[in-house]
Scaffold this active site. Structure first.
Site, PDB file in Angstrom:
ATOM      1  N   LEU A 162       0.837  -1.201   0.000  1.00 59.35           N
ATOM      2  CA  LEU A 162       0.000   0.000   0.000  1.00 59.35           C
ATOM      3  C   LEU A 162       0.874   1.254   0.000  1.00 59.35           C
ATOM      4  O   LEU A 162       0.859   2.051   0.917  1.00 59.35           O
ATOM      5  CB  LEU A 162      -0.926  -0.037   1.217  1.00 59.35           C
ATOM      6  N   HIS A 163       1.669   1.412  -1.065  1.00 62.73           N
ATOM      7  CA  HIS A 163       2.518   2.606  -1.211  1.00 62.73           C
ATOM      8  C   HIS A 163       1.688   3.740  -1.793  1.00 62.73           C
ATOM      9  O   HIS A 163       0.471   3.631  -1.919  1.00 62.73           O
ATOM     10  CB  HIS A 163       3.764   2.295  -2.047  1.00 62.73           C
ATOM     11  N   ALA A 164       2.293   4.827  -2.162  1.00 61.91           N
ATOM     12  CA  ALA A 164       1.577   6.053  -2.539  1.00 61.91           C
ATOM     13  C   ALA A 164       0.549   5.868  -3.657  1.00 61.91           C
ATOM     14  O   ALA A 164      -0.593   6.314  -3.527  1.00 61.91           O
ATOM     15  CB  ALA A 164       2.575   7.141  -2.920  1.00 61.91           C
TER      16      ALA A 164
END
Length: 89
Positions: free
Chosen positions: A14-16
């Site tokens: 769940l990165h940017a």
């Protein structure tokens, strides 16, 4: 309240970019949406909240929704996660 637990399948978790996709989708619903990882619960419509989870590939998260369109919100957000946020690996 409706909830579902899903595994993050995309390579970077769940990165940017996936977090942005998640909140943009969540904001389409009137329901209150929360994401739970371990004992931490954050607002599912907040980019900072999602990023603070540090959720990586293989992490199990619970999506909770409460409100008039909670079932539709859960279904759409679960589908988004299961489809790796539309990212090609």
């Amino acid at each position: 309240m409706t909830s579902v637990t899903v595994e993050l399948l995309n390579e970077a978790g769940l990165h940017a970019r996936p977090a942005d996709t998640f909140i943009r989708t969540a904001q389409k619903f009137k329901s209150d949406i929360k994401i739970v990882k371990d004992s931490i619960k954050v607002d599912g419509k907040s980019i900072l909240g999602l990023l603070t989870l540090g959720a990586t590939k293989g992490t199990m998260i619970t999506i909770e929704a409460e409100g008039e369109d909670e079932k539709a919100a859960i279904d759409k957000l679960r589908e988004l996660v299961e489809n790796k946020f539309g990212e090609d690996e």
